[in-house]
Enzyme design. Structure first.
Site, short mmCIF file in Angstrom:
data_model
loop_
_atom_site.label_atom_id
_atom_site.label_comp_id
_atom_site.label_asym_id
_atom_site.label_seq_id
_atom_site.Cartn_x
_atom_site.Cartn_y
_atom_site.Cartn_z
N GLY A 12 0.81 -1.21 0.00
CA GLY A 12 0.00 0.00 0.00
C GLY A 12 0.85 1.26 0.00
O GLY A 12 2.06 1.25 0.28
N ALA A 15 2.06 2.05 3.66
CA ALA A 15 2.81 0.91 4.20
C ALA A 15 4.17 0.75 3.54
O ALA A 15 5.16 0.42 4.20
CB ALA A 15 1.99 -0.36 4.06
N ALA A 83 -2.88 -1.87 6.95
CA ALA A 83 -3.84 -2.33 5.94
C ALA A 83 -5.27 -2.05 6.36
O ALA A 83 -5.70 -2.41 7.45
CB ALA A 83 -3.67 -3.83 5.70
N LYS A 158 -13.58 3.41 10.05
CA LYS A 158 -12.38 3.78 10.80
C LYS A 158 -12.70 3.99 12.28
O LYS A 158 -11.90 3.60 13.15
CB LYS A 158 -11.77 5.04 10.21
N PRO A 185 -4.07 10.05 10.80
CA PRO A 185 -3.62 10.99 9.77
C PRO A 185 -4.78 11.59 8.98
O PRO A 185 -5.87 11.01 8.90
CB PRO A 185 -2.74 10.12 8.86
#
Length: 355
Positions: A12, A15, A83, A158, A185
Site C-alpha cells: 500500500g 505501508a 492495511a 475507521k 492521519p
C-alpha cells in the site's frame, strides 16, 4: 540482533514508506501482501535498499483465520497495522472488513508473547465527522458520531475499527498484554514507492487528468506520506505514546483552489488540465447525480477543517513537511509511474523518497 516488525498491507501507499524507513533503520521487516504471485506489484518493495537482507514478504489476507495470522505474527516484536480499505466511494462492506481485520491482528498479537506494541493506522475520519459544530478545532479527544446521518461508511469503518482495538486492549485479561497507539492521519500525499491507487492517488489524479472540471468549495487537511511513516516508527518506540491517539497532519488545511494553484504552477506549463474555476453548489449538486464521488462530498462543501497537531509535535518531536512540495512531488510521481500520461515537454523529475 535487529528487531522484527510486521507491516500489514505492505504494498500500500503508506505501508511501503513504512517498510522503506524501517529498512533504512536496519529493522527486519515482515510485510503482508494479498498475493506473492504478482511480481510486478512486489518489485518496488524488493528493490528497496537493504530489502534483500532484511525484508520478508508473506501472503495473507485480512479475512484469513486467526490461526494463520498467529503464524504470521509469531516472532515479531512490533506490528504496524496499516492495511485497511480506503475507497473514495464506500459502502457498508468496508465496515466489516476494517473491524474484522483489526481484531484478527489484535487477537494474533495477544497470542504471541514477543509482541511489545501495535501501532494502528486509524484516520482523522474517526475524529471529526458528524459533529454539531463541524468548524471547531478537533483534537485526539474527539470521536466521530457514527449515529449522525451525515456520517458515511468510510468514517464509520475507521471509527468502529479503532474503538474495537481500544476495547480489545482494555479487556485483555490473559495472554500477551501488548501496548497500543493509534495514529489518525489526514489525507496523505507525497511521492509513491508502489503504484497502489488508493484514495490519495485518485484525488490528486482527478486534479491533473481533467476528471475534475471545476473546483468545489472544499477544504481538506493534508500530511506528507513520509511524515506519517516516520510517525509510525517514532510511536512504535516511544513509551510515552502507549495508550494514546495521535493526530498526524500539517496545518493549516488547504482549499481545493489552493491545491489547484500549487499544481498549476508546476504542471500547467505541460498542459495538464488542472481546473481553474470554482463550482457553485447547485452545479455540484446536479453533477452528483451522475458522479458518485461528487455525491460523497456534498455534505463537506464550505466546511472549515481544523485540527490540533500539537501532540504529534510535542510527544514525538515531529516536524511536518510543507504540503506544497509534497503535492508537487506526488504529481511528478504519478507521471513517472505512468498513472498520468507524460505530456509533450515534460521531463522526469527525480523524487528523493528517502529523505
Amino acid at each position: 540482533m535487529s528487531e522484527l516488525v510486521l507491516v500489514t498491507g505492505a504494498t500500500g501507499y503508506l505501508a511501503a514508506h513504512c517498510v522503506q524507513q524501517l529498512l533504512q533503520q536496519n529493522y527486519k521487516v515482515r510485510g503482508t501482501v494479498r498475493s506473492l504471485g504478482n511480481e510486478s506489484k512486489l518489485k518496488p518493495l524488493r528493490s528497496l535498499d537493504k530489502a534483500s537482507e532484511l525484508l520478508e514478504l508473506v501472503e495473507i489476507d485480512l479475512g484469513d483465520t486467526i490461526e494463520k495470522w498467529t503464524r504470521v505474527v509469531s516472532g515479531c516484536d512490533y506490528i504496524l497495522h496499516v492495511a485497511s480499505p480506503f475507497p473514495i466511494v464506500a459502502d457498508d462492506s468496508v465496515i466489516q472488513v476494517a473491524v474484522r481485520g483489526t481484531l484478527v491482528v489484535m487477537e494474533a498479537a495477544n497470542k504471541c508473547y514477543g509482541v511489545k506494541k501495535v501501532v494502528l493506522t486509524s484516520s482523522c475520519a474517526a475524529i471529526n465527522e458528524g459533529h454539531a459544530d463541524e468548524n471547531k478545532v478537533f483534537t485526539e479527544g474527539d470521536w466521530t458520531d457514527i449515529d449522525s446521518p451525515k456520517v458515511r461508511s468510510y468514517p464509520k469503518s475507521k471509527t468502529l475499527a479503532e474503538k474495537a482495538a481500544w476495547d480489545f486492549v482494555k479487556n485483555m485479561e490473559t495472554g500477551n498484554k501488548f501496548s497500543l497507539t493509534c495514529l489518525n492521519p489526514t489525507l496523505i500525499v507525497g511521492p509513491l514507492i508502489t503504484v497502489d491507487q488508493g484514495a490519495s492517488v485518485s484525488i490528486i489524479k482527478r486534479f491533473m487528468s481533467g476528471a475534475m472540471p471545476a473546483l468545489p468549495y472544499l477544504q481538506m487537511a493534508f500530511v506528507d506520506v513520509r511524515d506519517v511513516a516516520k510517525c509510525h516508527i517514532l510511536a512504535m518506540k516511544a513509551k510515552q505514546s502507549d495508550g494514546k491517539r495521535i493526530l498526524v497532519t500539517q496545518t493549516p488545511s488547504l482549499w481545493f483552489k489552493d491545491v489547484a494553484e500549487i499544481l498549476r504552477k508546476e504542471f500547467g506549463q505541460f498542459n495538464y488540465p488542472i481546473p481553474k474555476y470554482m463550482c457553485p453548489y447547485l452545479f455540484l449538486w446536479i453533477y452528483s447525480f451522475i458522479d458518485k464521488e461528487s455525491k460523497e462530498i456534498l455534505d463537506r462543501v464550505n466546511r472549515h477543517i481544523k485540527f490540533d497537531n500539537s501532540q504529534a509535535q510535542a510527544m514525538l518531536g515531529l516536524e511536518f513537511r510543507q504540503i506544497d512540495e509534497s503535492l508537487i512531488e506526488m504529481g511528478h510521481s504519478l507521471i513517472d509511474n505512468e498513472i498520468l500520461p507524460r505530456r509533450n515537454g515534460y521531463e522526469e523529475r527525480n523524487n528523493n523518497n528517502q529523505k
